[in-house]
Design a protein around this motif. Sequence first.
Motif, mmCIF file in Angstrom:
data_model
loop_
_atom_site.group_PDB
_atom_site.id
_atom_site.type_symbol
_atom_site.label_atom_id
_atom_site.label_comp_id
_atom_site.label_asym_id
_atom_site.label_seq_id
_atom_site.Cartn_x
_atom_site.Cartn_y
_atom_site.Cartn_z
ATOM 1 N N ALA A 33 36.803 49.391 39.282
ATOM 2 C CA ALA A 33 35.345 49.396 39.198
ATOM 3 C C ALA A 33 34.723 48.387 40.160
ATOM 4 O O ALA A 33 33.570 48.538 40.561
ATOM 5 N N TYR A 34 35.460 47.365 40.544
ATOM 6 C CA TYR A 34 34.959 46.337 41.457
ATOM 7 C C TYR A 34 35.248 46.643 42.923
ATOM 8 O O TYR A 34 34.810 45.909 43.810
ATOM 9 N N ILE A 35 35.987 47.695 43.203
ATOM 10 C CA ILE A 35 36.404 48.003 44.560
ATOM 11 C C ILE A 35 35.450 49.004 45.194
ATOM 12 O O ILE A 35 35.185 50.066 44.639
ATOM 13 N N GLY A 36 34.938 48.668 46.382
ATOM 14 C CA GLY A 36 34.099 49.587 47.126
ATOM 15 C C GLY A 36 34.961 50.534 47.940
ATOM 16 O O GLY A 36 35.975 50.134 48.498
ATOM 17 N N GLY A 37 34.586 51.797 48.002
ATOM 18 C CA GLY A 37 35.357 52.789 48.747
ATOM 19 C C GLY A 37 36.257 53.588 47.825
ATOM 20 O O GLY A 37 36.363 53.314 46.636
ATOM 21 N N ALA A 38 36.911 54.580 48.384
ATOM 22 C CA ALA A 38 37.790 55.441 47.590
ATOM 23 C C ALA A 38 38.967 54.644 47.041
ATOM 24 O O ALA A 38 39.581 53.857 47.749
ATOM 25 N N THR A 39 39.251 54.835 45.760
ATOM 26 C CA THR A 39 40.339 54.112 45.102
ATOM 27 C C THR A 39 41.180 55.097 44.299
ATOM 28 O O THR A 39 40.649 55.907 43.555
ATOM 29 N N ASP A 40 42.495 55.018 44.463
ATOM 30 C CA ASP A 40 43.427 55.854 43.705
ATOM 31 C C ASP A 40 44.070 55.012 42.612
ATOM 32 O O ASP A 40 44.539 53.902 42.883
ATOM 33 N N LEU A 41 44.089 55.524 41.384
ATOM 34 C CA LEU A 41 44.809 54.880 40.280
ATOM 35 C C LEU A 41 46.168 55.552 40.157
ATOM 36 O O LEU A 41 46.250 56.788 40.155
ATOM 37 N N ARG A 42 47.226 54.727 40.046
ATOM 38 C CA ARG A 42 48.579 55.290 39.942
ATOM 39 C C ARG A 42 49.373 54.568 38.864
ATOM 40 O O ARG A 42 49.473 53.333 38.881
ATOM 41 N N ASP A 51 50.663 43.321 35.477
ATOM 42 C CA ASP A 51 50.111 44.520 34.848
ATOM 43 C C ASP A 51 49.525 45.480 35.877
ATOM 44 O O ASP A 51 49.561 46.691 35.699
ATOM 45 N N VAL A 52 48.945 44.913 36.950
ATOM 46 C CA VAL A 52 48.230 45.715 37.939
ATOM 47 C C VAL A 52 48.549 45.191 39.333
ATOM 48 O O VAL A 52 48.657 43.986 39.538
ATOM 49 N N GLU A 53 48.660 46.122 40.280
ATOM 50 C CA GLU A 53 48.876 45.763 41.686
ATOM 51 C C GLU A 53 47.801 46.453 42.512
ATOM 52 O O GLU A 53 47.577 47.658 42.363
ATOM 53 N N LEU A 54 47.144 45.701 43.387
ATOM 54 C CA LEU A 54 46.080 46.231 44.243
ATOM 55 C C LEU A 54 46.560 46.215 45.685
ATOM 56 O O LEU A 54 46.986 45.179 46.193
ATOM 57 N N VAL A 55 46.484 47.383 46.341
ATOM 58 C CA VAL A 55 46.790 47.487 47.770
ATOM 59 C C VAL A 55 45.542 48.052 48.434
ATOM 60 O O VAL A 55 45.142 49.188 48.156
ATOM 61 N N THR A 56 44.910 47.251 49.283
ATOM 62 C CA THR A 56 43.704 47.729 49.958
ATOM 63 C C THR A 56 44.096 48.642 51.108
ATOM 64 O O THR A 56 45.021 48.366 51.851
ATOM 65 N N GLY A 57 43.371 49.748 51.221
ATOM 66 C CA GLY A 57 43.645 50.732 52.259
ATOM 67 C C GLY A 57 42.496 50.838 53.236
ATOM 68 O O GLY A 57 41.560 50.035 53.226
ATOM 69 N N GLY A 58 42.556 51.861 54.048
ATOM 70 C CA GLY A 58 41.542 52.073 55.072
ATOM 71 C C GLY A 58 40.153 52.313 54.523
ATOM 72 O O GLY A 58 39.157 52.094 55.215
ATOM 73 N N THR A 59 40.044 52.750 53.275
ATOM 74 C CA THR A 59 38.731 53.014 52.674
ATOM 75 C C THR A 59 38.142 51.788 51.989
ATOM 76 O O THR A 59 37.028 51.856 51.469
ATOM 77 N N PHE A 60 38.879 50.667 51.973
ATOM 78 C CA PHE A 60 38.399 49.480 51.272
ATOM 79 C C PHE A 60 37.076 49.023 51.870
ATOM 80 O O PHE A 60 36.960 48.799 53.071
ATOM 81 N N ALA A 61 36.057 48.903 51.014
ATOM 82 C CA ALA A 61 34.720 48.512 51.466
ATOM 83 C C ALA A 61 34.267 47.221 50.809
ATOM 84 O O ALA A 61 33.078 46.978 50.666
ATOM 85 N N GLY A 62 35.201 46.395 50.376
ATOM 86 C CA GLY A 62 34.853 45.115 49.786
ATOM 87 C C GLY A 62 34.773 45.163 48.278
ATOM 88 O O GLY A 62 35.064 46.175 47.645
ATOM 89 N N ILE A 63 34.368 44.040 47.728
ATOM 90 C CA ILE A 63 34.204 43.894 46.286
ATOM 91 C C ILE A 63 32.735 44.098 45.960
ATOM 92 O O ILE A 63 31.866 43.593 46.657
ATOM 93 N N GLN A 64 32.459 44.833 44.906
ATOM 94 C CA GLN A 64 31.078 45.119 44.525
ATOM 95 C C GLN A 64 30.892 44.939 43.030
ATOM 96 O O GLN A 64 31.861 44.887 42.286
ATOM 97 N N VAL A 65 29.646 44.848 42.628
ATOM 98 C CA VAL A 65 29.313 44.774 41.206
ATOM 99 C C VAL A 65 29.502 46.166 40.629
ATOM 100 O O VAL A 65 28.984 47.136 41.189
ATOM 101 N N PRO A 66 30.283 46.323 39.548
ATOM 102 C CA PRO A 66 30.498 47.656 38.981
ATOM 103 C C PRO A 66 29.183 48.370 38.662
ATOM 104 O O PRO A 66 28.246 47.764 38.151
#
Length: 88
Positions: A33-42, A51-66
């Motif tokens: 919810a905090y990630i800007g751009g397309a995000t895939d949950l796996r 518990d969670v691993e975040l890998v930023t990809g080409g669509t990463f648009a920064g952190i945003q307010v949900p």
Amino acid sequence: FDVTEVGDARSRVDNTVVSYADGALAKAELIAAYIGGATDLRAEPTLSDVDVELVTGGTFAGIQVPGSDEPPADAPVETAPVEPECLP
């Protein structure tokens, strides 16, 4: 959020990926919810130390307010040039 490690992904990804361990879907959704751009949950049952691993990809648009299209508070702000005031 508690960041335990920062590094480079093993391979390049197009979309940002939020992987989650068994029972951690809600945590992954919160981070996504905090990630800007397309995000895939796996689901990633092999995650064991986190518990969670975040890998930023080409669509990463920064952190945003949900739920907002607003940029983060520390994002650069563009302002219009100010016309000088002429004094008599």
